[in-house]
Write an enzyme that holds these catalytic residues in place. Sequence first.
Site, short mmCIF file in Angstrom:
data_model
loop_
_atom_site.label_atom_id
_atom_site.label_comp_id
_atom_site.label_asym_id
_atom_site.label_seq_id
_atom_site.Cartn_x
_atom_site.Cartn_y
_atom_site.Cartn_z
CB THR A 84 34.57 30.35 40.20
OG1 THR A 84 35.15 31.31 39.30
CG2 THR A 84 35.01 28.96 39.82
CD GLN A 197 31.93 40.88 33.29
OE1 GLN A 197 31.95 42.11 33.44
NE2 GLN A 197 33.01 40.15 33.46
CG HIS A 219 36.46 40.44 41.60
ND1 HIS A 219 37.07 40.56 40.39
CD2 HIS A 219 35.92 39.20 41.63
CE1 HIS A 219 36.95 39.43 39.71
NE2 HIS A 219 36.24 38.59 40.45
CB CYS A 344 48.26 33.64 27.87
SG CYS A 344 49.91 33.34 27.30
N1 PMP Z 1 31.35 34.47 35.13
C1 PMP Z 1 31.66 35.55 34.41
C2 PMP Z 1 30.73 36.00 33.33
C3 PMP Z 1 32.84 36.25 34.67
O1 PMP Z 1 33.13 37.34 33.94
C4 PMP Z 1 33.70 35.81 35.70
C5 PMP Z 1 34.99 36.53 36.01
N2 PMP Z 1 35.78 36.79 34.87
C6 PMP Z 1 33.32 34.67 36.44
C7 PMP Z 1 32.14 34.04 36.13
C8 PMP Z 1 34.17 34.14 37.55
O2 PMP Z 1 34.22 35.03 38.62
P1 PMP Z 1 35.24 34.83 39.81
O3 PMP Z 1 36.60 34.73 39.19
O4 PMP Z 1 35.10 36.04 40.64
O5 PMP Z 1 34.89 33.57 40.52
#
Ligand code: PMP
Length: 420
Positions: A84, A197, A219, A344
């Site tokens: 993010t 991903q 993570h 949700c």
């Molecule tokens: N981009 C993608 C494609 C994601 O799958 C995710 C996490 N679901 C994020 C950004 C955000 O990652 P984070 O929550 O670790 O900041």
Amino acid sequence: MTTPSTKPALKLDGIYMDHAATTPCDPRVVEAMLPYFTQNFGNPGSRNHSFGWKAEAGVDKAREQVAALIGADEKEIIFTSGATEGNNLAIKGAAYMYEKAPAGSQKRGHIITGTIEHKAVLDPCKRLQKEGFEVTFLSPPKDGVYTAEMIKAAMREDTILVSIMWANNEIGTINEIPEIGKLCHEHGAIFHVDGTQWVGKMPTNVERDNIDLLSFSGHKLYGPKGVGALYVRRRKPRVRLTSLFDGGGQERGFRSGTLNVTGIVGLGKACEIAMQEMDYDGQRLLALRQYMEAEVTKHLDSCEVNGHATKRLPHIANISFGFVEGEGLMMAIKDIACSSGSACTSASLEPSYVLKGLGVGDELAHSSLRLSMGRWTTKEEVDFAVKKIVEAVKKLRVMSPLYDMHKEGIDLSKVEWAHH
Ligand code: PMP
């Protein structure tokens, strides 16, 4: 295919099929991190004593491990709190640095992205739009794959930035990243890729793949949460960014703030393991996913695997089940940890904007499942999940008059329903 000799055992407490949301931390990663909580706890910014030096050495090693995984130079890695932050820094940082007109004016520059990007890309782009940048949000085709042709058609003289994800987090589809990158470079636009991903699962080389900015999170690749990295190209072209935080000037001024040393060491170790085991994991998970999709579609009619047939990550399956009610399906399979095709938001269940973007109807989006497997997923777990899903769908369909009509060969799209 032999098991990597160093792969430790990890028994999870339940059937976990949600690795696209997050992964367990690899025990080897935890082991590498532990000394940095206690003995090596120093601040890498403390240049005058051994506590600082030890912490700095840990960060330096991690920077090498991360850079090696993506074919970059260590100097091109900026540690962040996750994807993010990486996406925000890349998108806003590049937009503010390369804007064509100053803040306050309209026509500050043109940005291209897609409608099925993660919110961590969409929302920064929407904010920039409010601030006077023009943003083209490209709709995907039905298979979910963005091609260089699509980007080319949207490219303009004043395009400063293109942001396209490598692989989609809901359907696992893989976009034409190297080709899009080449196109961006021909047009002088900066190319940002949300690799959250993809990185650590699939081979990555920022040079070969023509990427200028690449963000990802620890993570998702068996590392800890709250840490990630942003690759920032240093040559051909040298990419500059306006930083979002003001402060101590860490990470060469791109990202102020005391470094998350434990997290960074964990991310580095996770990247090293990924490099060694990605081929093995990828092949194993591709076979498991194909087996799962084949089993589900063999035992159930009226279900559809979403996304492109082959241009898809090995470990993510997204399947829509016709003639079942979404919430009922989730209730019936609640001992399998997976994601539904709805998010949700506040009190209401919103159908997934990604599936809607592909043209999947609201009803079907609700009764869709994302099943994503990982390093410790076993064939037994897949068999169990398939059995549960097949049983649940069959049971729910017994209660569906629409399914009866469909079985009788009635074309439901042609039925004229009485309105009272
Ligand atoms: N981009 C993608 C494609 C994601 O799958 C995710 C996490 N679901 C994020 C950004 C955000 O990652 P984070 O929550 O670790 O900041």
